[in-house]
Structure formats: C-alpha cells, structure tokens
Design an enzyme around this catalytic site. Structure first.
Site, PDB file in Angstrom:
ATOM      1  CG  ASP A  17      -0.383   0.061   2.525  1.00 61.02           C
ATOM      2  OD1 ASP A  17       0.861  -0.007   2.624  1.00 61.02           O
ATOM      3  OD2 ASP A  17      -1.126   0.198   3.530  1.00 61.02           O
ATOM      4  CB  SER A  18       4.576   1.683  -0.164  1.00 57.59           C
ATOM      5  OG  SER A  18       4.763   0.553  -1.000  1.00 57.59           O
ATOM      6  CG  ASP A  31       0.412  -3.938   2.273  1.00 56.75           C
ATOM      7  OD1 ASP A  31       0.124  -4.546   3.324  1.00 56.75           O
ATOM      8  OD2 ASP A  31       1.166  -2.946   2.241  1.00 56.75           O
ATOM      9  CD  GLU A  62       7.896   0.052   7.673  1.00 59.51           C
ATOM     10  OE1 GLU A  62       7.001  -0.742   7.302  1.00 59.51           O
ATOM     11  OE2 GLU A  62       8.042   1.193   7.191  1.00 59.51           O
TER      12      GLU A  62
HETATM   13  O1  KIV Z   1       3.491  -1.047   1.638  1.00 59.94           O
HETATM   14  C1  KIV Z   1       4.665  -1.445   1.641  1.00 59.94           C
HETATM   15  O2  KIV Z   1       5.414  -1.255   0.674  1.00 59.94           O
HETATM   16  C2  KIV Z   1       5.136  -2.134   2.825  1.00 59.94           C
HETATM   17  C3  KIV Z   1       6.590  -2.464   2.909  1.00 59.94           C
HETATM   18  C4  KIV Z   1       7.378  -1.251   3.131  1.00 59.94           C
HETATM   19  C5  KIV Z   1       6.869  -3.504   3.921  1.00 59.94           C
HETATM   20  O3  KIV Z   1       4.374  -2.419   3.693  1.00 59.94           O
END
Ligand code: KIV
Length: 262
Positions: A42-43, A81, A179
């Site tokens: 979700d990044s 995610d 994290e």
């Molecule tokens: O959303 C994402 O990219 C993440 C990673 C940074 C672990 O959760």
C-alpha cells in the site's frame, strides 16, 4: 516460490529478498532478478499516487495493482497488502477482502498489527488464506505514532513487539515484516520465532529484507529514510534523458533520418 518453500529458506539459512511492485513492467523485471516475493504494497499510495501516507489507499486501488502484478508473475510469491480499514472493523470484512486479493491473483496477503490482529490472522489462515504479519513502525498507524518513528526502543515496547511476533506465529502467519525497529530486537524476534522475519529498517539479522522498489532504484527521493539504500539512481537518469530529448527536439536533431520512415 510457494509458501512452504518461502518458509524453508529460514530453515536452510538462505536469506530472502522481497521487493514491492505495482505494475506488470516492474513485476517482470523484479522476477527476472530472481527476487523471491513481490509485495504489492500500500506504499503505492505514496510512491504512485503521491499522497503523504498510505491511509487513503482503497481495496479497488490494491486489487487493480495486484491484478497487474499477478498477471505476469510466474515464479515469485505475490503478496497483496491489505489497505487501511479493509480488515480492522470485523472478521467478516477481513475475510472477504483477503479473499478478493486471492481472487485477483495474489498468493497471500499482508496486514499490520500484532496481538490485536492475531484473531483475524487465525480466521484467514483457517480458510486457507496465507497471511504475512507486519510489526514495528506500521505505516497505517502513523497518526498514533506522531510520524514515522523507530519503534521498540524502550524495554516494555520491545517486549510487547516480541509477544506480538509470537502471537502472529501462533495464529498461523507464514512470515512477519519487521519495520523500523532496533537491530538487536529484530535479532531476538528472528531467533524466537520459527517463521521468516523480513526486515525493513530492522538491521541485518532478519531472515530476509524488503524494500520499496522506487526507493531501491533511486526513483523516489521526496524523503529517504536511513534504512534505504538506493542501488541505482534512476530519477537522475530519467531527468538526464528527458532533458536531452527536449534539447534534441528543440535543436532539430531528433528525429534523425534513422528514426524516420521513407
Ligand atoms: O506497503 C509497503 O510497501 C510495505 C513495505 C514497506 C513492507 O508495507
């Protein structure tokens, strides 16, 4: 890469690599590099959509990008995610939304939270949905933390994170992302759980590492956390290419005869 194969890597002491991807082009490149798992993170709310955090990302956004990645991935494990509020309100929401990720082609889902999320993880695992946990600086709780800050520096918080990791393992999570926590705490957690730990800003002792693709490639530089290592400088390369293109069009050098039809 199947879930059992992913887990076997910990027992074989083979370090795992996980990278995010949000589209078919980059998913293919990530696979060609032999990366074991692709996280459709979700990044994307930050690096693709340009938002300040991940909170506004929707299930529809995530499913769209999961389909793009899963549509081309042939070997890597694809992990979707779960976005903010897709699993927090009820077991039913969590199960239904996790199921939608699998229907979109993901092999597993990731969600944030420890002991409080353990029941959800157990419910999903029971119906055959593999779940990756996520502990430490969990971005969906950024407002509670008052910013992106290292977690687990105090003894009581460190102990709570260790308990969270054990609760996720007991609930059936197949792996845990750690994290932005101290390397020493990540080492302890890694030694005390039998499932792989995947670190991001959690030091070198985890069973594997994960990075956001655009950070790794040096494409995103709005903010660069200490734990990011850019292995390329693609933003600089892209800028240089675009400036040269503009210059050559303005000077009448592009297109030349070899780029023209006759
Ligand atoms: O959303 C994402 O990219 C993440 C990673 C940074 C672990 O959760």
């Amino acid at each position: 890469m199947t879930i059992p194969e992913f887990q076997q890597c910990k027992r074989d002491k083979k370090r795992l690599t996980v990278v995010t991807a949000y589209d078919a082009l980059f998913a293919r490149i990530v696979e060609q590099a032999g990366i074991e798992a692709i996280l459709v993170g979700d990044s994307l709310g930050v690096v693709v959509q340009g938002k300040a955090n991940t909170l506004s990302v929707t299930m529809d956004d995530m499913l769209y990008h999961t389909r793009l990645v899963a549509g081309v991935a042939q070997r890597a494990l694809v992990i979707g995610d779960m976005p903010f509020m897709s699993y927090q309100a009820s077991h039913e929401d969590a199960l239904r939304n996790a199921g939608r990720f699998l229907q979109a082609g993901a092999h597993a889902v990731k969600l944030e939270g420890g002991t409080v999320a353990a029941d959800r993880v157990a419910a999903m695992t029971c119906v055959g949905i593999p779940v990756m946990g996520h502990l430490g600086m969990t971005p969906q709780s950024v407002n509670r933390y008052g910013g992106y800050k290292v977690q687990g520096k105090e003894l009581d918080r460190a102990q709570a994170l260790l308990s969270d990791a054990k609760a996720l393992e007991a609930a059936g999570a197949f792996a845990i992302v750690l994290e932005a926590i101290p390397a020493e705490l990540a080492k302890t957690i890694t030694e005390q759980v039998t499932i792989p730990t995947i670190g991001i800003g959690a030091g070198p002792h985890c069973d594997g590492q994960v990075l956001v693709l655009y950070d790794l490639l040096g494409l995103f530089d709005d903010f660069v956390p200490k734990f990011v290592k850019p292995y390329a400088h693609l933003k600089a390369d892209a800028l240089q290419a675009l400036r040269r293109y503009k210059e050559e069009v303005e000077q009448g050098k592009f297109p030349s005869d070899s780029e023209s039809y006759h």
